[in-house]
Design a protein around this motif. Structure first.
Motif, PDB file in Angstrom:
ATOM      1  N   ASN A   1     -15.270   4.404   1.263  1.00 37.30           N
ATOM      2  CA  ASN A   1     -15.122   3.844  -0.083  1.00 37.30           C
ATOM      3  C   ASN A   1     -13.714   3.307  -0.337  1.00 37.30           C
ATOM      4  N   GLY A   2     -13.116   2.686   0.674  1.00 42.66           N
ATOM      5  CA  GLY A   2     -11.806   2.086   0.504  1.00 42.66           C
ATOM      6  C   GLY A   2     -10.634   3.048   0.535  1.00 42.66           C
ATOM      7  N   VAL A   3     -10.879   4.306   0.920  1.00 41.08           N
ATOM      8  CA  VAL A   3      -9.800   5.288   1.008  1.00 41.08           C
ATOM      9  C   VAL A   3      -9.670   5.746   2.454  1.00 41.08           C
ATOM     10  N   LEU A   4      -8.482   5.512   3.020  1.00 42.34           N
ATOM     11  CA  LEU A   4      -8.191   5.962   4.372  1.00 42.34           C
ATOM     12  C   LEU A   4      -7.657   7.388   4.284  1.00 42.34           C
ATOM     13  N   SER A   5      -8.251   8.300   5.066  1.00 38.37           N
ATOM     14  CA  SER A   5      -7.786   9.686   5.136  1.00 38.37           C
ATOM     15  C   SER A   5      -7.390   9.991   6.568  1.00 38.37           C
ATOM     16  N   VAL A   6      -6.178  10.512   6.739  1.00 30.96           N
ATOM     17  CA  VAL A   6      -5.685  10.920   8.045  1.00 30.96           C
ATOM     18  C   VAL A   6      -5.334  12.400   7.943  1.00 30.96           C
ATOM     19  N   ILE A   7      -5.940  13.197   8.818  1.00 30.41           N
ATOM     20  CA  ILE A   7      -5.709  14.644   8.806  1.00 30.41           C
ATOM     21  C   ILE A   7      -4.994  15.023  10.092  1.00 30.41           C
ATOM     22  N   VAL A   8      -3.819  15.629   9.920  1.00 24.87           N
ATOM     23  CA  VAL A   8      -3.008  16.082  11.047  1.00 24.87           C
ATOM     24  C   VAL A   8      -2.972  17.611  10.988  1.00 24.87           C
ATOM     25  N   PRO A   9      -3.764  18.287  11.845  1.00 23.82           N
ATOM     26  CA  PRO A   9      -3.817  19.748  11.803  1.00 23.82           C
ATOM     27  C   PRO A   9      -2.490  20.384  12.208  1.00 23.82           C
ATOM     28  N   LYS A  10      -2.244  21.547  11.613  1.00 22.34           N
ATOM     29  CA  LYS A  10      -1.045  22.317  11.958  1.00 22.34           C
ATOM     30  C   LYS A  10      -1.406  23.344  13.017  1.00 22.34           C
TER      31      LYS A  10
ATOM     32  N   THR B   1       0.825  -1.203   0.000  1.00 21.68           N
ATOM     33  CA  THR B   1       0.000   0.000   0.000  1.00 21.68           C
ATOM     34  C   THR B   1       0.860   1.254   0.000  1.00 21.68           C
ATOM     35  N   ARG B   2       0.573   2.132  -0.908  1.00 18.08           N
ATOM     36  CA  ARG B   2       1.274   3.412  -0.960  1.00 18.08           C
ATOM     37  C   ARG B   2       0.376   4.475  -0.349  1.00 18.08           C
ATOM     38  N   ILE B   3       1.004   5.425   0.309  1.00 14.58           N
ATOM     39  CA  ILE B   3       0.255   6.468   0.986  1.00 14.58           C
ATOM     40  C   ILE B   3       0.721   7.817   0.461  1.00 14.58           C
ATOM     41  N   ASP B   4      -0.232   8.637   0.041  1.00 15.45           N
ATOM     42  CA  ASP B   4       0.078   9.987  -0.429  1.00 15.45           C
ATOM     43  C   ASP B   4       0.066  10.940   0.754  1.00 15.45           C
ATOM     44  N   TRP B   5       1.020  11.857   0.765  1.00 14.62           N
ATOM     45  CA  TRP B   5       1.125  12.869   1.817  1.00 14.62           C
ATOM     46  C   TRP B   5       1.055  14.220   1.145  1.00 14.62           C
ATOM     47  N   LYS B   6       0.046  14.993   1.515  1.00 14.94           N
ATOM     48  CA  LYS B   6      -0.162  16.316   0.934  1.00 14.94           C
ATOM     49  C   LYS B   6      -0.190  17.337   2.064  1.00 14.94           C
ATOM     50  N   GLU B   7       0.463  18.463   1.859  1.00 16.79           N
ATOM     51  CA  GLU B   7       0.472  19.508   2.869  1.00 16.79           C
ATOM     52  C   GLU B   7      -0.341  20.694   2.385  1.00 16.79           C
ATOM     53  N   THR B   8      -1.244  21.149   3.240  1.00 15.50           N
ATOM     54  CA  THR B   8      -2.024  22.356   2.966  1.00 15.50           C
ATOM     55  C   THR B   8      -1.638  23.382   4.032  1.00 15.50           C
ATOM     56  N   PRO B   9      -2.082  24.615   3.904  1.00 13.77           N
ATOM     57  CA  PRO B   9      -1.760  25.607   4.939  1.00 13.77           C
ATOM     58  C   PRO B   9      -2.317  25.237   6.316  1.00 13.77           C
ATOM     59  N   GLU B  10      -3.393  24.442   6.371  1.00 15.43           N
ATOM     60  CA  GLU B  10      -4.022  24.103   7.642  1.00 15.43           C
ATOM     61  C   GLU B  10      -3.610  22.753   8.212  1.00 15.43           C
ATOM     62  N   ALA B  11      -3.189  21.813   7.344  1.00 15.26           N
ATOM     63  CA  ALA B  11      -2.959  20.451   7.831  1.00 15.26           C
ATOM     64  C   ALA B  11      -2.063  19.650   6.896  1.00 15.26           C
ATOM     65  N   HIS B  12      -1.638  18.493   7.408  1.00 17.52           N
ATOM     66  CA  HIS B  12      -0.984  17.464   6.607  1.00 17.52           C
ATOM     67  C   HIS B  12      -2.043  16.398   6.371  1.00 17.52           C
ATOM     68  N   ILE B  13      -2.208  15.981   5.117  1.00 19.49           N
ATOM     69  CA  ILE B  13      -3.255  15.031   4.772  1.00 19.49           C
ATOM     70  C   ILE B  13      -2.604  13.783   4.161  1.00 19.49           C
TER      71      ILE B  13
END
Length: 157
Positions: A132-141, A49-61
């Motif tokens: 729907n088979g997609v795990l989302s983890v939100i880490v707020p900044k 399993t590959r996991i995408d890491w995206k950074e926004t101004p409010e959080a790491h997703i």
């Protein structure tokens, strides 16, 4: 036998030769494509399993494709004071019975990914969901305080 001539000029390399084994699949190909044998492929995909890491101004997703995985099969933790750990284990069993035979297929797959989080995150407010088979983890900044701007009057002409 099928021989196809590609031009009017004779050229021995322009023939498609007859292949007596064309369309024949080996025993192993059939065994691998048998119903239910695609579990090995599923386990391998789950383990890789590959996991995408995206950074926004409010959080790491973080997002991971985990088709067919239940929330009970995934664990999201923050360990060692700043390491996000996403792990999971899936076990499947398929049983088929007839009056002549009894077949049981079992497989399992595990995965573990770790990410060192930056200093500016709110570890106590991490949220995770699976849909729907997609795990989302939100880490707020943490909110970055903007420096105060003080206007200074300029003297002179």
């Amino acid at each position: 036998m099928s021989i196809i001539r590609r031009s009017n000029v004779f050229d021995p390399s322009s023939f498609d030769l007859w292949n007596p084994l064309e369309g024949f699949t080996s025993f192993f190909d059939n065994a691998l494509s048998a119903p239910g044998s695609n579990y090995a492929n599923e386990a391998s995909a789950f383990a890789n399993t590959r996991i995408d890491w995206k950074e926004t101004p409010e959080a790491h997703i973080f997002k991971a494709d985990l088709p067919g995985v239940k929330k009970e099969e995934v664990k999201v933790e923050v360990v060692e004071g700043g390491v996000l750990q996403i792990s999971g284990e899936r076990k499947k069993e398929q049983e088929e019975k007839t009056d002549r035979w009894h077949r049981i297929e079992r497989n399992s797959g595990k995965f573990l990914r770790r990410f060192r989080l930056p200093e500016n995150v709110k570890v106590d407010q991490v949220k995770a969901s699976i849909e729907n088979g997609v795990l989302s983890v939100i880490v707020p900044k943490e909110e970055v305080k903007k420096p105060e701007v003080k206007s200074i009057e300029i003297s002179g002409e």
